[in-house]
Design a protein around this motif. Structure first.
Motif, PDB file in Angstrom:
ATOM      1  N   THR A  89      -5.029 -33.989 -30.142  1.00 18.17           N
ATOM      2  CA  THR A  89      -5.446 -33.461 -31.436  1.00 18.17           C
ATOM      3  C   THR A  89      -4.211 -33.101 -32.247  1.00 18.17           C
ATOM      4  O   THR A  89      -3.196 -32.675 -31.689  1.00 18.17           O
ATOM      5  CB  THR A  89      -6.349 -32.222 -31.293  1.00 18.17           C
ATOM      6  OG1 THR A  89      -5.630 -31.196 -30.606  1.00 18.17           O
ATOM      7  CG2 THR A  89      -7.625 -32.541 -30.536  1.00 18.17           C
ATOM      8  N   ALA A  90      -4.298 -33.284 -33.545  1.00 12.26           N
ATOM      9  CA  ALA A  90      -3.215 -32.917 -34.459  1.00 12.26           C
ATOM     10  C   ALA A  90      -3.841 -32.571 -35.805  1.00 12.26           C
ATOM     11  O   ALA A  90      -4.795 -33.225 -36.239  1.00 12.26           O
ATOM     12  CB  ALA A  90      -2.221 -34.061 -34.620  1.00 12.26           C
ATOM     13  N   VAL A  91      -3.314 -31.554 -36.453  1.00 12.14           N
ATOM     14  CA  VAL A  91      -3.787 -31.173 -37.778  1.00 12.14           C
ATOM     15  C   VAL A  91      -2.848 -31.777 -38.816  1.00 12.14           C
ATOM     16  O   VAL A  91      -1.634 -31.612 -38.736  1.00 12.14           O
ATOM     17  CB  VAL A  91      -3.862 -29.638 -37.929  1.00 12.14           C
ATOM     18  CG1 VAL A  91      -4.243 -29.250 -39.347  1.00 12.14           C
ATOM     19  CG2 VAL A  91      -4.852 -29.050 -36.926  1.00 12.14           C
ATOM     20  N   PHE A  92      -3.430 -32.491 -39.776  1.00 14.50           N
ATOM     21  CA  PHE A  92      -2.668 -33.090 -40.872  1.00 14.50           C
ATOM     22  C   PHE A  92      -2.965 -32.308 -42.150  1.00 14.50           C
ATOM     23  O   PHE A  92      -4.121 -31.979 -42.432  1.00 14.50           O
ATOM     24  CB  PHE A  92      -3.052 -34.561 -41.062  1.00 14.50           C
ATOM     25  CG  PHE A  92      -2.494 -35.455 -40.010  1.00 14.50           C
ATOM     26  CD1 PHE A  92      -1.294 -36.131 -40.216  1.00 14.50           C
ATOM     27  CD2 PHE A  92      -3.160 -35.628 -38.801  1.00 14.50           C
ATOM     28  CE1 PHE A  92      -0.769 -36.962 -39.238  1.00 14.50           C
ATOM     29  CE2 PHE A  92      -2.641 -36.461 -37.823  1.00 14.50           C
ATOM     30  CZ  PHE A  92      -1.444 -37.119 -38.041  1.00 14.50           C
ATOM     31  N   THR A  93      -1.900 -32.038 -42.915  1.00 18.85           N
ATOM     32  CA  THR A  93      -2.019 -31.280 -44.155  1.00 18.85           C
ATOM     33  C   THR A  93      -1.489 -32.113 -45.317  1.00 18.85           C
ATOM     34  O   THR A  93      -0.503 -32.833 -45.179  1.00 18.85           O
ATOM     35  CB  THR A  93      -1.210 -29.963 -44.057  1.00 18.85           C
ATOM     36  OG1 THR A  93      -1.691 -29.230 -42.922  1.00 18.85           O
ATOM     37  CG2 THR A  93      -1.373 -29.114 -45.301  1.00 18.85           C
ATOM     38  N   ASN A  94      -2.143 -31.967 -46.455  1.00 18.32           N
ATOM     39  CA  ASN A  94      -1.726 -32.649 -47.674  1.00 18.32           C
ATOM     40  C   ASN A  94      -0.931 -31.666 -48.534  1.00 18.32           C
ATOM     41  O   ASN A  94      -1.506 -30.807 -49.191  1.00 18.32           O
ATOM     42  CB  ASN A  94      -2.954 -33.148 -48.441  1.00 18.32           C
ATOM     43  CG  ASN A  94      -2.597 -33.789 -49.762  1.00 18.32           C
ATOM     44  OD1 ASN A  94      -1.431 -33.986 -50.083  1.00 18.32           O
ATOM     45  ND2 ASN A  94      -3.617 -34.108 -50.548  1.00 18.32           N
ATOM     46  N   PRO A  95       0.409 -31.785 -48.556  1.00 24.07           N
ATOM     47  CA  PRO A  95       1.219 -30.839 -49.333  1.00 24.07           C
ATOM     48  C   PRO A  95       1.322 -31.195 -50.819  1.00 24.07           C
ATOM     49  O   PRO A  95       1.942 -30.466 -51.588  1.00 24.07           O
ATOM     50  CB  PRO A  95       2.590 -30.948 -48.666  1.00 24.07           C
ATOM     51  CG  PRO A  95       2.653 -32.355 -48.188  1.00 24.07           C
ATOM     52  CD  PRO A  95       1.232 -32.712 -47.802  1.00 24.07           C
ATOM     53  N   SER A  96       0.718 -32.294 -51.232  1.00 24.12           N
ATOM     54  CA  SER A  96       0.872 -32.754 -52.619  1.00 24.12           C
ATOM     55  C   SER A  96      -0.210 -32.163 -53.516  1.00 24.12           C
ATOM     56  O   SER A  96      -1.116 -31.464 -53.069  1.00 24.12           O
ATOM     57  CB  SER A  96       0.819 -34.280 -52.664  1.00 24.12           C
ATOM     58  OG  SER A  96      -0.515 -34.721 -52.565  1.00 24.12           O
TER      59      SER A  96
END
Length: 161
Positions: A89-96
């Motif tokens: 599992t990995a959490v992906f974040t949208n910094p844009s």
């Protein structure tokens, strides 16, 4: 954009086991490593010992990006599941400030020698500005050796010039 590649998989006796062609977007080097996920390349009985990727240089079309690429950021992936059915599992974040739609993300599992022993791909839901989502990567069989490192990355799409 759409650089043509050929991936070749060889056995211990240097015999060609499989070959696959396709296209891949190669963003500028400041975007880091570019994952190439190739499902179902080979499912034979012989042991694969080496893999090579070559690029068709005639398909290169160099251009400057007008705007920076929107790229997702992932936290440290976590190994879970069971030895018989591992998962990451990995959490992906949208910094844009832009929405990222249906991003493909890849997890690669490496052994102590730095060889990829497993890889999986999934697609995230749309992520609005500052949004995040958990990606789950699964396998239906045990890893061939003990995992030493896991890397989770988005596949980047380079827009047309």
């Amino acid at each position: 954009r759409a650089v043509k590649y050929t991936a070749e998989l060889y056995g211990e006796d240097r015999a060609l086991l499989a070959e696959k062609t396709g296209t891949l977007d190669l963003p500028p080097r400041d975007y880091g490593v570019v994952p190439l996920y190739l499902p179902n390349v080979y499912s034979g009985e012989r042991v694969a010992a080496q893999a090579f990727i070559s690029f068709d240089e005639s398909s290169f079309r160099w251009f400057r990006l007008e705007n920076p690429l929107v790229t997702l950021v992932s936290d440290s992936p976590v190994l879970a599941g069971t030895p018989e059915a591992p998962r990451v599992t990995a959490v992906f974040t949208n910094p844009s400030v832009e929405t990222v739609r249906k991003a493909k993300v890849v997890a690669a599992v490496f052994d102590a020698e730095g060889n990829v022993i497993a890889a999986s791909q999934t697609i995230l839901p749309d992520l609005g500005p500052g949004g995040s989502a958990e990606a789950v990567f699964t396998w239906n069989e045990p890893f061939v050796s003990s995992p030493a490192r896991i890397d989770a990355r988005p596949l980047l799409t380079v827009p047309a010039p």
